[in-house]
Each structure stands twice: as structure tokens, then as C-alpha cells.
Design a protein around this motif. Structure first.
Motif, mmCIF file in Angstrom:
data_model
loop_
_atom_site.group_PDB
_atom_site.id
_atom_site.type_symbol
_atom_site.label_atom_id
_atom_site.label_comp_id
_atom_site.label_asym_id
_atom_site.label_seq_id
_atom_site.Cartn_x
_atom_site.Cartn_y
_atom_site.Cartn_z
ATOM 1 N N GLU A 17 10.621 -16.955 -13.716
ATOM 2 C CA GLU A 17 11.836 -16.178 -13.461
ATOM 3 C C GLU A 17 12.889 -16.534 -14.509
ATOM 4 O O GLU A 17 13.083 -17.708 -14.831
ATOM 5 C CB GLU A 17 12.400 -16.501 -12.073
ATOM 6 N N VAL A 18 13.573 -15.543 -15.046
ATOM 7 C CA VAL A 18 14.674 -15.757 -15.986
ATOM 8 C C VAL A 18 15.947 -15.328 -15.270
ATOM 9 O O VAL A 18 16.049 -14.197 -14.803
ATOM 10 C CB VAL A 18 14.475 -14.959 -17.291
ATOM 11 N N GLU A 19 16.896 -16.254 -15.179
ATOM 12 C CA GLU A 19 18.128 -16.009 -14.432
ATOM 13 C C GLU A 19 19.344 -16.380 -15.261
ATOM 14 O O GLU A 19 19.266 -17.239 -16.138
ATOM 15 C CB GLU A 19 18.141 -16.824 -13.131
ATOM 16 N N ARG A 20 20.466 -15.766 -14.950
ATOM 17 C CA ARG A 20 21.746 -16.080 -15.585
ATOM 18 C C ARG A 20 22.631 -16.824 -14.621
ATOM 19 O O ARG A 20 22.686 -16.497 -13.444
ATOM 20 C CB ARG A 20 22.470 -14.797 -15.988
ATOM 21 N N GLU A 21 23.337 -17.813 -15.142
ATOM 22 C CA GLU A 21 24.410 -18.495 -14.435
ATOM 23 C C GLU A 21 24.034 -18.968 -13.032
ATOM 24 O O GLU A 21 24.747 -18.750 -12.072
ATOM 25 C CB GLU A 21 25.648 -17.601 -14.423
ATOM 26 N N ASP A 44 14.246 -15.681 -4.944
ATOM 27 C CA ASP A 44 14.875 -15.577 -3.638
ATOM 28 C C ASP A 44 16.312 -15.113 -3.884
ATOM 29 O O ASP A 44 17.085 -15.830 -4.525
ATOM 30 C CB ASP A 44 14.862 -16.937 -2.934
ATOM 31 N N PRO A 45 16.698 -13.934 -3.421
ATOM 32 C CA PRO A 45 18.037 -13.417 -3.711
ATOM 33 C C PRO A 45 19.163 -14.265 -3.116
ATOM 34 O O PRO A 45 20.301 -14.181 -3.557
ATOM 35 C CB PRO A 45 18.026 -12.008 -3.115
ATOM 36 N N ASP A 46 18.867 -15.095 -2.131
ATOM 37 C CA ASP A 46 19.887 -15.949 -1.522
ATOM 38 C C ASP A 46 19.986 -17.318 -2.178
ATOM 39 O O ASP A 46 20.821 -18.133 -1.793
ATOM 40 C CB ASP A 46 19.594 -16.127 -0.025
ATOM 41 N N ARG A 47 19.155 -17.561 -3.150
ATOM 42 C CA ARG A 47 19.125 -18.865 -3.817
ATOM 43 C C ARG A 47 20.379 -19.059 -4.665
ATOM 44 O O ARG A 47 20.816 -18.153 -5.354
ATOM 45 C CB ARG A 47 17.872 -18.947 -4.685
ATOM 46 N N THR A 48 20.941 -20.278 -4.634
ATOM 47 C CA THR A 48 22.131 -20.575 -5.425
ATOM 48 C C THR A 48 21.893 -21.656 -6.467
ATOM 49 O O THR A 48 22.754 -21.920 -7.291
ATOM 50 C CB THR A 48 23.294 -21.038 -4.526
#
Length: 137
Positions: A17-21, A44-48
Motif C-alpha cells: 500500500e502507498v499512502e500519504r501523510e 483499512d480506511p480507519d487506520r491512522t
């Protein structure tokens, strides 16, 4: 940053997975936030946050306000946490230059493996071939 994230998402293999910030929980008192990261964790869209062992690559895009943190403090912390790859993106005359580092697991420090202008082509943490000039408007 947005264009780099898009290109990396296109290049990332299944399961990466590639994510920003998103933050990385290094310990109870430290959750740095790289500009972009690549992780093996399930989306997981709720992951912080991510854990260091889930992160394969951190990318810091250096700005005037973040230069000291992005060039010294964050790389030191990421290396100590065992994150295997770091890219630092610098602005050279309006064009991105990518400094690529790989973790030396014995010394827990990053060693430079290349400085890329115009084109970034690497095999790790996954194969990427990016026209750097195309990232800027």
C-alpha cells in the motif's frame, strides 16, 4: 507529492500500500509522519498509523520549513526503527532530485545508494521507473 504518490501506487506490487501523510508509531512518544510511505499492511480506511515493521519505504519531501527534520532527525529515527528504505526529495532549480538510501542493518544507519535527477529507476523495495520531470507541473 500527489503525483509521486499516484505513480508509486501504479508501480506497487500486490500487497504493498502507498499512502500519504500517515504516521508511523515508533514508540509511545514518537509518531513521525512521512510525506509518503509504502507499507505491507492491509488497507483499512480507519487506520491512522503504521508500525515500523509494516513499512518498507518512507519518503520525505524537503521544504524550507522541514529541511532539518527531513535531513537529520527523521532519517535517524526511521533507521533506528529498522525501516529498510528512505527517499529524500529535494528541489533543485524547480526540478525534483531524489536521494535514495538503504538501511545497513548492522549499524542501523542509512547508506546512500544513489542521487536521481530526471529519472528514478530502482529495484527495491519494488521496481520503479519514474520520469521525475513529469512529476512537476
Amino acid at each position: 507529492m500527489q503525483n509521486l504518490t499516484f505513480v508509486l501506487r501504479q508501480s506497487a506490487p500486490e500487497g504493498m500500500e502507498v499512502e500519504r501523510e500517515m504516521t508511523i508509531r515508533l514508540d509511545k512518544r514518537s509518531r513521525p509522519e512521512p510525506d509518503v510511505l509504502a507499507a505491507t499492511a492491509v488497507y483499512d480506511p480507519d487506520r491512522t498509523r503504521f508500525l515500523p515493521e509494516e513499512v518498507a519505504l518512507v519518503i520525505e519531501v524537503v521544504s524550507e520549513e522541514s529541511a532539518d527534520r527531513d535531513r537529520s532527525i527523521k532519517p535517524f529515527k526511521y533507521a533506528q526503527a529498522g525501516i529498510p528504505h528512505l527517499w529524500r526529495v529535494e528541489d533543485e532549480g524547480g526540478e525534483p532530485t531524489v536521494h535514495v538510501y538503504e538501511l545497513d542493518t548492522v549499524t542501523r544507519t542509512y547508506v546512500p545508494t544513489g542521487i536521481h535527477r530526471d529519472r528514478l529507476k530502482v529495484a527495491v523495495p519494488f521496481p520503479v521507473d519514474i520520469d521525475l520531470g513529469a512529476l512537476t507541473p
